[in-house]
Scaffold this motif. Structure first.
Motif, PDB file in Angstrom:
ATOM      1  N   ILE A 140       0.836  -1.210   0.000  1.00 53.07           N
ATOM      2  CA  ILE A 140       0.000   0.000   0.000  1.00 53.07           C
ATOM      3  C   ILE A 140       0.865   1.252   0.000  1.00 53.07           C
ATOM      4  O   ILE A 140       0.592   2.219  -0.718  1.00 53.07           O
ATOM      5  CB  ILE A 140      -0.955  -0.019   1.206  1.00 53.07           C
ATOM      6  CG1 ILE A 140      -2.023  -1.100   1.018  1.00 53.07           C
ATOM      7  CG2 ILE A 140      -1.621   1.347   1.397  1.00 53.07           C
ATOM      8  CD1 ILE A 140      -2.840  -1.382   2.259  1.00 53.07           C
ATOM      9  N   LEU A 141       1.938   1.244   0.797  1.00 52.78           N
ATOM     10  CA  LEU A 141       2.846   2.397   0.840  1.00 52.78           C
ATOM     11  C   LEU A 141       3.434   2.682  -0.535  1.00 52.78           C
ATOM     12  O   LEU A 141       3.453   3.825  -1.000  1.00 52.78           O
ATOM     13  CB  LEU A 141       3.976   2.146   1.849  1.00 52.78           C
ATOM     14  CG  LEU A 141       3.625   2.237   3.330  1.00 52.78           C
ATOM     15  CD1 LEU A 141       4.812   1.796   4.185  1.00 52.78           C
ATOM     16  CD2 LEU A 141       3.213   3.650   3.700  1.00 52.78           C
ATOM     17  N   LEU A 153       2.416   1.534  -3.600  1.00 52.80           N
ATOM     18  CA  LEU A 153       1.413   1.882  -4.610  1.00 52.80           C
ATOM     19  C   LEU A 153       0.917   3.310  -4.419  1.00 52.80           C
ATOM     20  O   LEU A 153       0.730   4.047  -5.398  1.00 52.80           O
ATOM     21  CB  LEU A 153       0.243   0.901  -4.527  1.00 52.80           C
ATOM     22  CG  LEU A 153       0.501  -0.524  -4.998  1.00 52.80           C
ATOM     23  CD1 LEU A 153      -0.738  -1.387  -4.815  1.00 52.80           C
ATOM     24  CD2 LEU A 153       0.947  -0.565  -6.453  1.00 52.80           C
ATOM     25  N   THR A 154       0.731   3.714  -3.174  1.00 53.51           N
ATOM     26  CA  THR A 154       0.313   5.089  -2.905  1.00 53.51           C
ATOM     27  C   THR A 154       1.382   6.073  -3.334  1.00 53.51           C
ATOM     28  O   THR A 154       1.088   7.147  -3.877  1.00 53.51           O
ATOM     29  CB  THR A 154      -0.006   5.272  -1.407  1.00 53.51           C
ATOM     30  OG1 THR A 154      -0.991   4.317  -1.007  1.00 53.51           O
ATOM     31  CG2 THR A 154      -0.541   6.674  -1.136  1.00 53.51           C
ATOM     32  N   SER A 155       2.650   5.709  -3.119  1.00 49.42           N
ATOM     33  CA  SER A 155       3.748   6.597  -3.528  1.00 49.42           C
ATOM     34  C   SER A 155       3.793   6.771  -5.041  1.00 49.42           C
ATOM     35  O   SER A 155       4.155   7.832  -5.543  1.00 49.42           O
ATOM     36  CB  SER A 155       5.091   6.062  -3.012  1.00 49.42           C
ATOM     37  OG  SER A 155       5.564   4.980  -3.795  1.00 49.42           O
ATOM     38  N   SER A 156       3.405   5.738  -5.772  1.00 46.51           N
ATOM     39  CA  SER A 156       3.350   5.859  -7.233  1.00 46.51           C
ATOM     40  C   SER A 156       2.250   6.837  -7.646  1.00 46.51           C
ATOM     41  O   SER A 156       2.419   7.632  -8.575  1.00 46.51           O
ATOM     42  CB  SER A 156       3.102   4.481  -7.861  1.00 46.51           C
ATOM     43  OG  SER A 156       3.286   4.523  -9.261  1.00 46.51           O
ATOM     44  N   PHE A 157       1.122   6.789  -6.930  1.00 46.31           N
ATOM     45  CA  PHE A 157       0.022   7.711  -7.206  1.00 46.31           C
ATOM     46  C   PHE A 157       0.428   9.148  -6.904  1.00 46.31           C
ATOM     47  O   PHE A 157       0.193  10.063  -7.707  1.00 46.31           O
ATOM     48  CB  PHE A 157      -1.196   7.315  -6.364  1.00 46.31           C
ATOM     49  CG  PHE A 157      -2.355   8.254  -6.487  1.00 46.31           C
ATOM     50  CD1 PHE A 157      -3.091   8.338  -7.656  1.00 46.31           C
ATOM     51  CD2 PHE A 157      -2.710   9.078  -5.422  1.00 46.31           C
ATOM     52  CE1 PHE A 157      -4.171   9.221  -7.776  1.00 46.31           C
ATOM     53  CE2 PHE A 157      -3.787   9.953  -5.525  1.00 46.31           C
ATOM     54  CZ  PHE A 157      -4.507  10.027  -6.702  1.00 46.31           C
ATOM     55  N   THR A 158       1.075   9.375  -5.750  1.00 40.67           N
ATOM     56  CA  THR A 158       1.496  10.729  -5.402  1.00 40.67           C
ATOM     57  C   THR A 158       2.591  11.227  -6.339  1.00 40.67           C
ATOM     58  O   THR A 158       2.663  12.428  -6.628  1.00 40.67           O
ATOM     59  CB  THR A 158       1.971  10.801  -3.941  1.00 40.67           C
ATOM     60  OG1 THR A 158       3.029   9.855  -3.725  1.00 40.67           O
ATOM     61  CG2 THR A 158       0.829  10.506  -2.982  1.00 40.67           C
ATOM     62  N   TRP A 210       4.038  17.023  -3.422  1.00 44.67           N
ATOM     63  CA  TRP A 210       3.676  15.636  -3.731  1.00 44.67           C
ATOM     64  C   TRP A 210       4.904  14.738  -3.830  1.00 44.67           C
ATOM     65  O   TRP A 210       4.852  13.557  -3.464  1.00 44.67           O
ATOM     66  CB  TRP A 210       2.857  15.571  -5.020  1.00 44.67           C
ATOM     67  CG  TRP A 210       1.452  16.048  -4.848  1.00 44.67           C
ATOM     68  CD1 TRP A 210       0.857  17.144  -5.413  1.00 44.67           C
ATOM     69  CD2 TRP A 210       0.434  15.455  -4.025  1.00 44.67           C
ATOM     70  NE1 TRP A 210      -0.440  17.270  -5.001  1.00 44.67           N
ATOM     71  CE2 TRP A 210      -0.730  16.250  -4.144  1.00 44.67           C
ATOM     72  CE3 TRP A 210       0.394  14.330  -3.197  1.00 44.67           C
ATOM     73  CZ2 TRP A 210      -1.912  15.944  -3.479  1.00 44.67           C
ATOM     74  CZ3 TRP A 210      -0.777  14.035  -2.527  1.00 44.67           C
ATOM     75  CH2 TRP A 210      -1.913  14.831  -2.670  1.00 44.67           C
ATOM     76  N   THR A 239       5.753  11.482  -1.664  1.00 44.74           N
ATOM     77  CA  THR A 239       6.191  10.256  -2.344  1.00 44.74           C
ATOM     78  C   THR A 239       7.413   9.664  -1.668  1.00 44.74           C
ATOM     79  O   THR A 239       7.474   8.450  -1.397  1.00 44.74           O
ATOM     80  CB  THR A 239       6.515  10.555  -3.823  1.00 44.74           C
ATOM     81  OG1 THR A 239       5.329  11.003  -4.483  1.00 44.74           O
ATOM     82  CG2 THR A 239       7.061   9.326  -4.530  1.00 44.74           C
ATOM     83  N   LEU A 281       6.667   8.169   1.779  1.00 47.65           N
ATOM     84  CA  LEU A 281       6.054   6.843   1.628  1.00 47.65           C
ATOM     85  C   LEU A 281       7.108   5.811   1.236  1.00 47.65           C
ATOM     86  O   LEU A 281       7.108   4.677   1.755  1.00 47.65           O
ATOM     87  CB  LEU A 281       4.947   6.900   0.574  1.00 47.65           C
ATOM     88  CG  LEU A 281       3.690   7.691   0.967  1.00 47.65           C
ATOM     89  CD1 LEU A 281       2.820   7.945  -0.260  1.00 47.65           C
ATOM     90  CD2 LEU A 281       2.896   6.947   2.035  1.00 47.65           C
ATOM     91  N   ASP A 319       7.773   0.506  -8.830  1.00 43.98           N
ATOM     92  CA  ASP A 319       6.453   0.091  -8.369  1.00 43.98           C
ATOM     93  C   ASP A 319       5.973  -1.137  -9.132  1.00 43.98           C
ATOM     94  O   ASP A 319       5.419  -2.071  -8.536  1.00 43.98           O
ATOM     95  CB  ASP A 319       5.465   1.244  -8.569  1.00 43.98           C
ATOM     96  CG  ASP A 319       4.408   1.285  -7.483  1.00 43.98           C
ATOM     97  OD1 ASP A 319       4.788   1.305  -6.297  1.00 43.98           O
ATOM     98  OD2 ASP A 319       3.214   1.273  -7.824  1.00 43.98           O
TER      99      ASP A 319
END
Length: 201
Positions: A70-71, A73-78, A97, A101, A104, A184
């Motif tokens: 989750i950390l 994948l979230t960092s890829s989004f940010t 952002w 990133t 995370l 990621d």
């Protein structure tokens, strides 16, 4: 010497040098794909060679792995949001952002280090079995790449903070974004073929 700038293109592609550098980085990622493909292939050969040591079922705890996932994948989004803000010309948004990133990413690396330490305390080291050798080399290589990415991105953010958004700093931010998304994707393969496969096999 004047630099030909094509303002019709996104900031990171506006100079010939930037376009060449980005193209060169795609070639570098191709070499990275070969590296990780080799490590995955090696792991696939040795993943059931335990030599009397612990197995995946005995070691892996899905809760921690899910948090790591989750950390990252979230960092890829940010990271994607950071590049979006860069394209909008919003330096503060890009910096904010990207810092999120990297935090995370640092959380991911910290959890992975804790995971490795816990395994070693249980007697699961690289010397224990071929499975553990392949496991530590594959995940350690990925973790090292993430750590280097954090350091690399930090230096780029310092440049952007000082010099602002230019074709050069935008190209550097775009490239580190590509690198981060690549790591990621590699983790998704690790999560699937190492952890999930190991738990259900």
């Amino acid at each position: 010497m004047s630099v030909n700038v094509n303002t019709a293109l996104p900031l990171e592609y506006q100079t010939e040098q930037s376009r060449m550098n980005i193209f060169g980085f795609w070639i570098f990622l191709g070499a990275e794909i070969i590296l990780f493909a080799t490590l995955f292939a090696t792991y696939a050969v040795v993943d059931h060679r335990y030599a009397g040591g612990p197995t995946q079922h005995e070691l892996f705890e899905m809760k921690g792995v899910m948090i790591e996932t989750i950390l990252l994948l979230t960092s890829s989004f940010t990271c994607g949001l950071a590049i979006y803000e860069m394209h909008r010309g919003n330096k503060k948004g890009l910096l904010m952002w990207m810092i999120i990133t990297l935090l995370l990413g640092a959380g991911f690396v910290g959890m992975e280090i804790e995971e490795f330490i816990a395994y070693v305390h249980e007697g699961a080291t690289m010397q224990t079995s071929a499975f553990l050798s392949g496991f530590f080399v594959l995940l350690g290589t990925h973790g090292l790449h993430v750590s280097m990415g954090i350091g690399w991105a930090t230096m780029i953010l310092i440049q952007i903070a000082k010099k602002g958004l230019t074709p050069v700093t935008a190209r550097k931010a775009f490239i580190i974004g590509l690198y981060w998304h690549f790591l990621d994707v590699v983790w998704i393969f690790i999560f699937t073929f190492v952890y999930l496969k190991g738990m259900v096999a």
